[in-house]
Design a protein around this motif. Structure first.
Motif, PDB file in Angstrom:
ATOM      1  N   LEU A  33       0.841  -1.354  -0.045  1.00 15.31           N
ATOM      2  CA  LEU A  33      -0.042  -0.141  -0.101  1.00 15.31           C
ATOM      3  C   LEU A  33       0.937   1.391  -0.041  1.00 15.31           C
ATOM      4  CD1 LEU A  33      -3.083   0.100   2.249  1.00 15.31           C
ATOM      5  CD2 LEU A  33      -1.753   2.317   1.996  1.00 15.31           C
ATOM      6  N   LEU A  34       0.409   2.213  -0.775  1.00 16.71           N
ATOM      7  CA  LEU A  34       1.138   3.516  -0.656  1.00 16.71           C
ATOM      8  C   LEU A  34       0.018   4.589  -0.332  1.00 16.71           C
ATOM      9  CD1 LEU A  34       3.443   5.082  -1.415  1.00 16.71           C
ATOM     10  CD2 LEU A  34       2.621   5.432  -3.859  1.00 16.71           C
TER      11      LEU A  34
ATOM     12  N   LEU B 159       3.918  -0.720   3.651  1.00 18.65           N
ATOM     13  CA  LEU B 159       3.337   0.581   3.830  1.00 18.65           C
ATOM     14  C   LEU B 159       4.506   1.725   3.564  1.00 18.65           C
ATOM     15  CD1 LEU B 159       0.732   2.353   4.165  1.00 18.65           C
ATOM     16  CD2 LEU B 159       1.307   2.146   6.809  1.00 18.65           C
ATOM     17  N   GLU B 160       4.275   2.292   2.430  1.00 21.01           N
ATOM     18  CA  GLU B 160       4.902   3.564   2.325  1.00 21.01           C
ATOM     19  C   GLU B 160       4.091   4.892   2.094  1.00 21.01           C
ATOM     20  OE1 GLU B 160       8.113   2.895  -0.864  1.00 21.01           O
ATOM     21  OE2 GLU B 160       8.105   0.706  -0.166  1.00 21.01           O
ATOM     22  N   VAL B 161       4.700   6.059   2.276  1.00 21.16           N
ATOM     23  CA  VAL B 161       3.946   7.315   2.486  1.00 21.16           C
ATOM     24  C   VAL B 161       4.216   8.318   1.586  1.00 21.16           C
ATOM     25  CG1 VAL B 161       3.230   9.061   4.106  1.00 21.16           C
ATOM     26  CG2 VAL B 161       3.661   6.626   4.681  1.00 21.16           C
ATOM     27  N   VAL B 162       3.318   9.034   0.822  1.00 18.85           N
ATOM     28  CA  VAL B 162       3.494  10.342   0.057  1.00 18.85           C
ATOM     29  C   VAL B 162       3.169  11.555   0.843  1.00 18.85           C
ATOM     30  CG1 VAL B 162       3.260  11.444  -2.311  1.00 18.85           C
ATOM     31  CG2 VAL B 162       3.458   8.989  -2.066  1.00 18.85           C
ATOM     32  N   THR B 163       3.809  12.515   1.003  1.00 17.92           N
ATOM     33  CA  THR B 163       3.363  13.735   1.559  1.00 17.92           C
ATOM     34  C   THR B 163       3.892  14.981   1.008  1.00 17.92           C
ATOM     35  OG1 THR B 163       2.738  14.725   3.705  1.00 17.92           O
ATOM     36  CG2 THR B 163       5.050  13.718   3.259  1.00 17.92           C
ATOM     37  N   LEU B 164       3.329  16.189   1.356  1.00 16.73           N
ATOM     38  CA  LEU B 164       3.900  17.341   0.844  1.00 16.73           C
ATOM     39  C   LEU B 164       5.032  17.816   1.689  1.00 16.73           C
ATOM     40  CD1 LEU B 164       0.460  18.830   0.010  1.00 16.73           C
ATOM     41  CD2 LEU B 164       1.800  17.501  -1.523  1.00 16.73           C
ATOM     42  N   ALA B 165       5.553  18.862   0.930  1.00 17.50           N
ATOM     43  CA  ALA B 165       6.782  19.458   1.690  1.00 17.50           C
ATOM     44  C   ALA B 165       6.250  20.403   3.074  1.00 17.50           C
ATOM     45  CB  ALA B 165       7.651  20.705   0.416  1.00 17.50           C
ATOM     46  N   GLY B 166       7.262  20.544   4.048  1.00 16.95           N
ATOM     47  CA  GLY B 166       7.095  21.263   4.943  1.00 16.95           C
ATOM     48  C   GLY B 166       6.840  20.213   6.211  1.00 16.95           C
TER      49      GLY B 166
ATOM     50  N   ASN C  21       7.945   6.482  12.740  1.00 19.70           N
ATOM     51  CA  ASN C  21       7.678   5.094  12.811  1.00 19.70           C
ATOM     52  C   ASN C  21       8.405   4.436  11.686  1.00 19.70           C
ATOM     53  OD1 ASN C  21       5.018   4.304  14.571  1.00 19.70           O
ATOM     54  ND2 ASN C  21       4.760   6.524  13.892  1.00 19.70           N
ATOM     55  N   HIS C  22       9.215   5.196  11.013  1.00 15.58           N
ATOM     56  CA  HIS C  22      10.277   4.457  10.236  1.00 15.58           C
ATOM     57  C   HIS C  22       9.669   3.829   8.925  1.00 15.58           C
ATOM     58  CE1 HIS C  22      13.116   4.876  13.369  1.00 15.58           C
ATOM     59  NE2 HIS C  22      12.185   4.015  14.248  1.00 15.58           N
ATOM     60  N   LEU C  23       8.621   4.615   8.414  1.00 14.20           N
ATOM     61  CA  LEU C  23       7.866   4.345   7.249  1.00 14.20           C
ATOM     62  C   LEU C  23       8.541   5.116   6.028  1.00 14.20           C
ATOM     63  CD1 LEU C  23       4.279   4.854   8.160  1.00 14.20           C
ATOM     64  CD2 LEU C  23       5.373   2.603   8.181  1.00 14.20           C
ATOM     65  N   PRO C  24       8.740   4.067   4.886  1.00 17.50           N
ATOM     66  CA  PRO C  24       9.514   4.974   3.606  1.00 17.50           C
ATOM     67  C   PRO C  24       8.722   6.084   3.387  1.00 17.50           C
ATOM     68  CG  PRO C  24       9.420   2.685   3.589  1.00 17.50           C
ATOM     69  CD  PRO C  24       8.716   2.911   4.556  1.00 17.50           C
TER      70      PRO C  24
ATOM     71  N   ASP D 250       9.088   6.204  -8.810  1.00 13.85           N
ATOM     72  CA  ASP D 250       9.271   4.875  -9.279  1.00 13.85           C
ATOM     73  C   ASP D 250       7.883   4.004  -8.573  1.00 13.85           C
ATOM     74  OD1 ASP D 250       9.399   2.549 -10.304  1.00 13.85           O
ATOM     75  OD2 ASP D 250      11.274   1.912  -9.282  1.00 13.85           O
ATOM     76  N   VAL D 251       6.852   3.966  -8.933  1.00 10.76           N
ATOM     77  CA  VAL D 251       5.792   3.229  -8.177  1.00 10.76           C
ATOM     78  C   VAL D 251       5.412   2.082  -9.075  1.00 10.76           C
ATOM     79  CG1 VAL D 251       4.856   5.145  -6.701  1.00 10.76           C
ATOM     80  CG2 VAL D 251       3.977   4.530  -9.228  1.00 10.76           C
ATOM     81  N   ASN D 252       5.770   1.954 -10.347  1.00 14.19           N
ATOM     82  CA  ASN D 252       5.492   0.803 -11.279  1.00 14.19           C
ATOM     83  C   ASN D 252       5.606  -0.574 -10.433  1.00 14.19           C
ATOM     84  OD1 ASN D 252       4.630   2.556 -13.465  1.00 14.19           O
ATOM     85  ND2 ASN D 252       7.011   2.605 -14.180  1.00 14.19           N
ATOM     86  N   GLY D 253       4.617  -1.340 -10.627  1.00 10.65           N
ATOM     87  CA  GLY D 253       4.651  -2.820 -10.044  1.00 10.65           C
ATOM     88  C   GLY D 253       4.868  -2.907  -8.466  1.00 10.65           C
ATOM     89  N   ARG D 254       5.110  -1.824  -7.687  1.00  8.11           N
ATOM     90  CA  ARG D 254       5.476  -1.821  -6.250  1.00  8.11           C
ATOM     91  C   ARG D 254       4.339  -2.089  -5.303  1.00  8.11           C
ATOM     92  NH1 ARG D 254       9.285   2.368  -4.744  1.00  8.11           N
ATOM     93  NH2 ARG D 254       9.443   1.302  -2.822  1.00  8.11           N
ATOM     94  N   PHE D 255       3.142  -1.484  -5.950  1.00  6.97           N
ATOM     95  CA  PHE D 255       1.924  -1.524  -4.980  1.00  6.97           C
ATOM     96  C   PHE D 255       0.683  -2.127  -5.532  1.00  6.97           C
ATOM     97  CE2 PHE D 255       4.916   2.266  -4.259  1.00  6.97           C
ATOM     98  CZ  PHE D 255       5.150   1.893  -2.964  1.00  6.97           C
ATOM     99  N   ASP D 256      -0.185  -2.417  -4.547  1.00  6.54           N
ATOM    100  CA  ASP D 256      -1.317  -3.046  -5.349  1.00  6.54           C
ATOM    101  C   ASP D 256      -2.680  -2.113  -5.060  1.00  6.54           C
ATOM    102  OD1 ASP D 256      -0.389  -5.784  -5.128  1.00  6.54           O
ATOM    103  OD2 ASP D 256      -0.425  -5.480  -3.092  1.00  6.54           O
TER     104      ASP D 256
END
Length: 381
Positions: free
Chosen positions: A52-53, A82-89, A100-103, A111-117
């Protein structure tokens, strides 16, 4: 190999779901590798394990991220990675991910191709392009704090309070490209809005509710996708824009006690309510709600904006369209109690009799202040 018929039936149903979902990916133009990803998720266990992203920014989003993180940490959980996308700041989601040491990924992710369901969006604020949505075999889910299609937009909780809705809830939808909050509904849960609830209180409750509804949806995502329903046009609203300072101005001659009460509960914790007094902006603090006022001077007929100091409760009562509302303090150059403001500013003006001088003892909307300014100007001619 199997110990009972129930297990066999569960396995067969899992394979059927896998076949249906693999066929369902053709409309998105997914590759064979994408189909194998779906098979991996569904055939490995009766309870899916999702890669999950997550996309999010604020405290509302953190509640969903917390629960997803806990699901990743247990053997019974439904999250594999579980990996995370967020905005600057320095936003709350970024802080939680780091703690919590999440990428972490910056926006837009590379690069998200093939890495997430599957992807999950909660209070992110950016429109996701179609090319990104296509990279997730199960699409991207969104947790939205309203009963869509009502209150589409970035601030549904505030508008729920502002407009006095008695029922709200949370919706789990699939993201569609090009427009916010219009995708098919996978799951919904209703919530009765408590009396006198503030936007902050309601937002906290819906954040927790939405996080748990998200987990339930992920646990049966295949079935939810098969039974998804498009949003109808009945009750659809796009009128939930972000809260702005301009919304905090009170128009005494137009707004009722209930409307001012709802305005305060919707925005007051973030943006103080405002009015004009003698050409200056006054911020109204510590709202006490509707109040009863007995005027000692019966010769004065109160008009919207009239101010009366209530000594017993140390409150400034202000006349609006259908009654009086109270505030315990104001902010002029500095914070003043109702008593300090009355003794230092209002007392002397309320002893005077000319129309212009009496106006100096009133609060005005921006429009009304222009008219008073012209009246003062004419009185000097």
């Amino acid at each position: 190999m199997w110990t009972n018929a129930k297990t066999i039936r569960a396995y067969v149903e899992t394979l059927k779901r896998c076949q249906r979902c693999c066929m369902g990916t053709l409309w998105r133009g997914d590759t064979d590798r994408g189909k194998r990803q779906l098979c991996r998720v569904l055939s490995s266990t009766s309870k899916p394990k999702w890669r999950l992203l997550f996309f999010g920014t604020d405290h509302f989003a953190v509640e969903s991220l917390k629960l997803l993180t806990s699901c990743r940490s247990t053997s019974e959980g439904i999250v594999e990675t579980l990996e995370v996308v967020t905005l600057a700041g320095d936003v709350p989601v970024k802080r939680f991910a780091q703690e919590n040491h999440l990428p972490l990924h910056s926006w837009p992710p590379d690069d998200v191709n093939g890495r997430f369901d599957v992807g999950v969006v909660v209070s992110f604020g950016c429109l996701l392009p179609e090319r990104l949505i296509r990279k997730f075999p199960y699409g991207i889910l969104n947790v939205h704090p309203s009963l869509l299609p009502r209150w589409r937009g970035p601030a549904p909780v505030f508008h729920t309070i502002l407009h006095g809705d008695s029922v709200t809830g949370v919706s789990i939808i699939q993201i569609r490209p090009h427009r916010f909050d219009v995708g098919p509904i996978l799951n919904q849960q209703l919530y009765q809005v408590p009396e006198n609830c503030t936007a902050d209180e309601l937002g906290g409750t819906l954040a927790t509710m939405g996080a748990h509804l998200l987990i339930k949806t992920l646990m049966s995502l295949s079935e939810r996708m098969e039974n998804q329903r498009e949003q109808g046009q009945t009750g659809a609203t796009f009128a939930a824009p972000k809260i702005k300072t301009s919304m905090s101005w009170i128009v005494w001659e137009e707004q009722t006690c209930d409307q001012i009460d709802r305005l305060y509960r919707a925005v007051g914790s973030r943006i103080p309510l405002r009015t004009m007094w003698m050409g200056r902006t006054i911020k109204l603090l510590d709202f006490t709600g509707k109040c009863h006022v007995s005027l000692s001077d019966q010769r004065r007929n109160p008009i919207p904006g009239s101010v009366s100091f209530q000594k017993d409760s140390n409150t400034l009562a202000v006349c609006c369209k259908d009654g009086w509302v109270g505030f315990r303090s104001v902010l002029l150059k500095k914070r003043l109690t109702a008593a300090d403001f009355y003794n230092g500013y209002l007392h002397r003006t309320q002893q005077k009799n000319t129309l212009c001088q009496m106006a100096e003892g009133q609060f005005f909307s921006k429009k009304g202040e222009i008219e008073v300014h012209q009246m003062r100007k004419n009185s000097k001619l």
